[in-house]
Enzyme design. Structure first.
Site, PDB file in Angstrom:
ATOM      1  N   SER A  77     -47.810  86.672  -5.073  1.00 28.75           N
ATOM      2  CA  SER A  77     -48.728  87.536  -5.829  1.00 28.75           C
ATOM      3  C   SER A  77     -48.089  88.077  -7.108  1.00 28.75           C
ATOM      4  CB  SER A  77     -49.217  88.648  -4.908  1.00 28.75           C
ATOM      5  OG  SER A  77     -50.267  89.349  -5.497  1.00 28.75           O
ATOM      6  N   ASP A 109     -51.153  84.911  -8.440  1.00 30.82           N
ATOM      7  CA  ASP A 109     -52.222  84.325  -7.618  1.00 30.82           C
ATOM      8  C   ASP A 109     -53.613  84.735  -8.110  1.00 30.82           C
ATOM      9  OD1 ASP A 109     -51.999  86.944  -6.713  1.00 30.82           O
ATOM     10  OD2 ASP A 109     -52.625  86.438  -4.676  1.00 30.82           O
ATOM     11  N   ASP A 169     -55.445  87.284  -8.296  1.00 40.42           N
ATOM     12  CA  ASP A 169     -56.397  88.226  -7.701  1.00 40.42           C
ATOM     13  C   ASP A 169     -56.504  89.480  -8.571  1.00 40.42           C
ATOM     14  OD1 ASP A 169     -53.857  89.108  -7.019  1.00 40.42           O
ATOM     15  OD2 ASP A 169     -54.459  89.880  -5.066  1.00 40.42           O
TER      16      ASP A 169
HETATM   17 MG    MG Z   1     -51.887  89.050  -6.637  1.00 40.08          MG
END
Ligand code: MG
Length: 447
Positions: free
Chosen positions: A97, A241, A243
């Site tokens: 992440s 990632d 998000d």
């Molecule tokens: Mg992330």
């Protein structure tokens, strides 16, 4: 267990070769496979260690009789969407992440596309710790197949739920900084579908991050320069990632990561009214914006799973966290930095104004965030000390201690992912926010 391996509600993470090694990864994959059984989708970001870990994950899952579908390099929200949409039994995202490149992690996904709930995470950890997993026999081993449709499906889903024509008409010039992570394989393509002139920055999915992947203003320097140099309307940056999303205005100024959620909320509420959900540490501006549309706000513990779960329960129309994590239910009950791009562009198209104007219109607060390393805090004593020294209007004990003072609020909690105490304060005036935060840090350190 190695001290640099951190087990939290939604997964396990560590430094590659120290806490997190292939043996640990195989065992966690076995435990998850045993718990959910069936067909498991596996996707990963671009980290160099992912080649090593993906085969460890495959091996663990196959050894307990699961069937594996390899989704390739894709953002975590794309994996979550695929699990839900293809009727899989679960998913594993191999991604560190926003953490530096030497980190990696496994995140475990339920069949509904949400991360494991905390109680399920505990059950998984118990299975892992027992280390008594029986492997299936030779004739019960599942198969591995590939599915390369995650990116296409995710883009398609986003295009179905935003006003594509309105965005296309504007012909925005956009710089996208993928940090050479998983966002590099999706966001430039979404932007092209939205009729943007796309300037790609760090969109080589090779896992060598040109700057730290956490999308905070400190890591946006290169993007700010590029926006200025190219005269773009807006700049976007993802973590590894994708998000999360950070934004740079047309002036080449990095916005605080709190603004990503605020802009997304405004974008959605202009079209659709309903509950808004965020965590207890996110700006009060959320209530101010939702209030303009007469929409209620619910607050949860810190952590995207708590926000996702509450959003599902109350049928929220938008939600997320102040770290650049936007959750937009028509696409995903998960933080989705790619869907967030479309929402922000839709807002910019509708407002028909430069981004710096749109953000100037948002309620303005100052937030100060500090971390205190490796210290034990007695929260009951601390609460009394703060109330005695700073006064108090209201106390909330949902997650750590949140105290409202006359000038603003302060939130103190033990991180669930790092051995630190986080102190966050917010006030209308910058000096007040700084003063509140400093005073609380001093009270914590003064034993
Ligand atoms: Mg992330």
């Amino acid at each position: 267990m190695n001290s640099s391996l951190i087990v939290s509600a939604s997964g396990v993470r560590g430094i590659v070769g120290e806490g997190l090694n292939p043996e640990v990864v195989v065992r966690f994959a076995c435990a998850f496979g045993k718990m959910v059984k069936g067909r498991i989708l596996v996707g990963y970001d671009t980290r160099t260690s992912n080649k090593m870990f993906k085969y460890a994950v495959f091996s663990g899952l196959l050894s307990v009789g699961c069937e594996v579908v390899d989704l390739g390099i894709c953002p975590t929200p794309s994996i979550q969407l695929m699990v839900r949409e293809t009727g899989a039994d679960g998913g594993i995202a191999i991604t560190g992440s926003h953490n530096p490149p030497e980190w990696n992690a496994l995140k475990f996904i339920r069949r509904d596309g949400l991360f494991l709930f905390p109680e399920e995470g505990e059950r998984l950890f118990l299975i892992y710790k027992k280390n008594k997993i029986e492997n299936v026999r030779w004739n019960e081993i599942g198969d591995v197949s590939q599915d390369n449709s995650a990116i296409k499906r995710h883009i398609q889903k986003i295009l179905e739920v935003v006003d594509v024509e309105r965005i296309r008409k504007k012909g925005f010039k956009v710089v996208i900084d993928g940090c050479n992570g998983a966002g590099s394989v999706i966001s430039p393509f979404l932007l092209k579908e939205l009729g943007c002139e796309v300037v790609e920055l760090n969109c080589q999915p090779n896992g060598f991050f040109p700057h730290l992947p956490e999308p905070t203003p400190a890591n946006l320097q290169q993007l700010c320069e590029k926006v200025k140099e190219t005269g773009a309307d807006i700049g976007f940056a993802h973590d590894a990632d994708a998000d999360r999303l950070a934004i740079v205005s047309e002036k080449g100024e990095g916005l605080s990561e709190e603004y990503t959620l605020l802009l997304a909320i405004k974008s959605v509420l202009q079209k659709r009214r309903g509950p808004v959900v965020t965590n207890i540490s996110t700006s009060k501006a959320v209530e101010d914006i939702a209030g303009e549309f007469n929409c209620p706000v619910k607050r949860t513990k810190v952590g995207d799973i708590y926000v996702s779960r509450c959003m599902k329960d109350c049928r929220a129309v938008i939600g997320g966290e102040g770290n650049g994590g936007v959750i937009f239910p028509p696409v995903n009950y998960a933080r989705d930095g790619i869907a967030a791009i479309a929402l922000i562009l839709e807002l910019a198209a509708r407002e028909n104004a430069p981004l710096s104007f749109i953000t100037k219109d948002l309620p303005s607060y100052f937030m100060v965030k500090k971390k205190i390393k490796s210290i034990f805090v007695n929260f009951d004593e601390l609460r009394e000390k703060i109330i005695k020294n700073l006064g108090c209007v209201k106390v909330d004990l949902l997650d750590g201690i949140k105290i409202w003072l006359d000038e603003g609020w302060v939130h103190i909690r033990a991180s669930r992912t790092e051995p630190v105490i986080r102190v966050i304060s917010e006030a209308k005036i910058k000096e007040d926010a700084e003063k509140i935060c400093d005073m609380v840090v001093e009270l914590i350190l003064k034993k």
